[in-house]
Scaffold this active site. Structure first.
Site, PDB file in Angstrom:
ATOM      1  N   ARG A  63      64.312  44.573  49.469  1.00 48.22           N
ATOM      2  CA  ARG A  63      63.705  45.611  48.625  1.00 48.22           C
ATOM      3  C   ARG A  63      62.222  45.319  48.365  1.00 48.22           C
ATOM      4  O   ARG A  63      61.386  46.219  48.375  1.00 48.22           O
ATOM      5  CB  ARG A  63      64.479  45.689  47.299  1.00 48.22           C
ATOM      6  CG  ARG A  63      63.960  46.730  46.323  1.00 48.22           C
ATOM      7  CD  ARG A  63      64.910  46.872  45.145  1.00 48.22           C
ATOM      8  NE  ARG A  63      64.404  47.798  44.147  1.00 48.22           N
ATOM      9  CZ  ARG A  63      64.076  47.458  42.897  1.00 48.22           C
ATOM     10  NH1 ARG A  63      64.239  46.201  42.496  1.00 48.22           N
ATOM     11  NH2 ARG A  63      63.634  48.354  42.052  1.00 48.22           N
ATOM     12  N   HIS A  67      59.134  47.773  49.170  1.00 48.72           N
ATOM     13  CA  HIS A  67      58.202  48.201  48.123  1.00 48.72           C
ATOM     14  C   HIS A  67      56.773  47.793  48.462  1.00 48.72           C
ATOM     15  O   HIS A  67      55.821  48.491  48.097  1.00 48.72           O
ATOM     16  CB  HIS A  67      58.619  47.618  46.777  1.00 48.72           C
ATOM     17  CG  HIS A  67      59.744  48.362  46.138  1.00 48.72           C
ATOM     18  ND1 HIS A  67      59.845  48.552  44.768  1.00 48.72           N
ATOM     19  CD2 HIS A  67      60.820  48.988  46.668  1.00 48.72           C
ATOM     20  CE1 HIS A  67      60.946  49.235  44.498  1.00 48.72           C
ATOM     21  NE2 HIS A  67      61.553  49.511  45.642  1.00 48.72           N
ATOM     22  N   ASN A  94      59.106  48.290  39.860  1.00 45.11           N
ATOM     23  CA  ASN A  94      59.043  46.926  40.387  1.00 45.11           C
ATOM     24  C   ASN A  94      59.406  45.849  39.370  1.00 45.11           C
ATOM     25  O   ASN A  94      59.434  44.662  39.715  1.00 45.11           O
ATOM     26  CB  ASN A  94      57.637  46.635  40.934  1.00 45.11           C
ATOM     27  CG  ASN A  94      57.377  47.329  42.257  1.00 45.11           C
ATOM     28  OD1 ASN A  94      58.306  47.627  42.998  1.00 45.11           O
ATOM     29  ND2 ASN A  94      56.118  47.603  42.554  1.00 45.11           N
ATOM     30  N   HIS A 192      70.907  50.100  51.046  1.00 43.93           N
ATOM     31  CA  HIS A 192      71.626  50.103  49.767  1.00 43.93           C
ATOM     32  C   HIS A 192      73.057  49.610  49.913  1.00 43.93           C
ATOM     33  O   HIS A 192      73.804  49.562  48.932  1.00 43.93           O
ATOM     34  CB  HIS A 192      71.629  51.513  49.163  1.00 43.93           C
ATOM     35  CG  HIS A 192      70.305  51.927  48.612  1.00 43.93           C
ATOM     36  ND1 HIS A 192      70.068  53.185  48.086  1.00 43.93           N
ATOM     37  CD2 HIS A 192      69.131  51.257  48.490  1.00 43.93           C
ATOM     38  CE1 HIS A 192      68.817  53.270  47.673  1.00 43.93           C
ATOM     39  NE2 HIS A 192      68.226  52.107  47.905  1.00 43.93           N
TER      40      HIS A 192
END
Length: 321
Positions: A63, A67, A94, A192
């Site tokens: 992740r 990001h 975040n 996910h």
């Protein structure tokens, strides 16, 4: 010989006053081979040490890389700290990022072996790949040679990170803006399949979707009942699996859940609102998903990268030089 001829041509054109467009440098798989041949091995060893002890870090590091790449490109800017706490890592999406210590440990090990050579952006890209591999997920080649950005802004993160509340039209634009297509969108959403979230992101969706005490009609009623058992109307902290029943294993089960209308976020459920993404959801299997995920991760890792004389090689990932 070819490179000498190219250089001679460039010099000649420059002398003649002709504008020269230099070839764009791109990451390569052997970028550190002559300068730091043990670079990937060092990062892999550190990553394995952390993730083998705490497998949940795999989802966190994957992740973090995502990001990073979606904000200013894959330049390691998500790792930066600022005196006023207005960096990307301070943006609300975040605040739940974890695993910075893994990147820092890998960078420290590299600095001892090959000082001032390997960028934090490259370290993060490698750590994300190796973390997924530790939990027996797919492996993908990571072209190297990125340089680190010097700028990190909270507002950039808010403007560029795809929202878990976004519909399919918005998500497709988010991805297209980064050079990624609808297939990349649905495939990378498959990430996910590992990881967790919290009741805070689904509470309204299951209790008061339109302000009338209802739930999102795109959700399976049985799934809503299961979520309500874990999340009371005032619970915003309890942990939820993003892929119910298979959150610790990297597999295509996520797509099975989405097809059954058990997507945790609106951004998961809305994959059924587009013909291309819906077809992928309905037909994904372990072989195709692993290959497609690897391909899309390679594309993601090249988004808006800094190369050549752009950016820098940070000595410490949290601070510009």
């Amino acid at each position: 010989m070819a490179s000498k001829n190219l250089l001679a041509l460039v010099v000649l054109l420059s002398v003649l006053g002709v504008s020269v467009a230099y070839p764009k440098l791109i990451p390569t798989l052997d970028y550190y081979q002559s300068k730091c041949p043990d670079a990937e091995r060092i990062v892999r060893r550190v990553t394995e040490q952390y993730v083998s002890r705490k497998p949940s870090l795999a989802a966190s590091l994957l992740r973090m890389h995502f990001h990073d790449c979606f904000v200013r490109g894959c330049d390691g800017s998500v790792l930066l700290k600022t005196p006023k706490n207005d960096a990307e890592r301070n943006a609300i999406p975040n605040l739940t990022l974890r695993g910075f210590e893994v990147v820092d440990a890998a960078k420290t090990a590299l600095e001892k072996k090959c000082p001032n050579l390997v960028s934090c952006a490259d370290v993060l890209a490698l750590v994300a790949r190796d973390a997924v591999a530790v939990i027996k997920g797919p492996w993908w080649p990571v072209p190297l040679g990125r340089r680190d950005g010097r700028i990190s802004k909270l507002t950039d993160a808010l403007q560029n990170l795809p929202s878990p509340f976004a519909d399919i039209k918005t998500l497709k634009k988010n991805f297209a803006d980064k050079g990624l297509n609808a297939k990349d969108l649905v495939v990378l959403s498959g990430g996910h399949t590992i990881g967790i979230s919290s009741c805070a992101l689904v509470n309204t969706r299951i209790y008061n979707f339109t302000g009338k005490g209802d739930f999102d009609p795109s959700m399976n009623p049985s799934y809503v009942r299961a979520l309500k058992k874990k999340c009371s109307p005032t619970d915003f902290k309890s942990v939820l699996e993003m892929d119910p029943g298979s959150a610790k294993k990297f597999d295509p089960h996520y797509f099975t859940a989405v097809a059954q209308k058990k997507g945790l976020f609106i951004s998961d459920s809305t994959l059924l609102d587009d013909l291309e993404t819906k077809l992928y959801v309905q037909t994904a299997n372990e072989v195709t998903f692993n290959k497609d995920f690897s391909d899309s991760m390679v594309k993601l890792g090249k988004v808006q990268i800094l190369t050549g004389k752009n950016g820098e090689i940070r000595k410490r990932c949290a601070f510009p030089n």
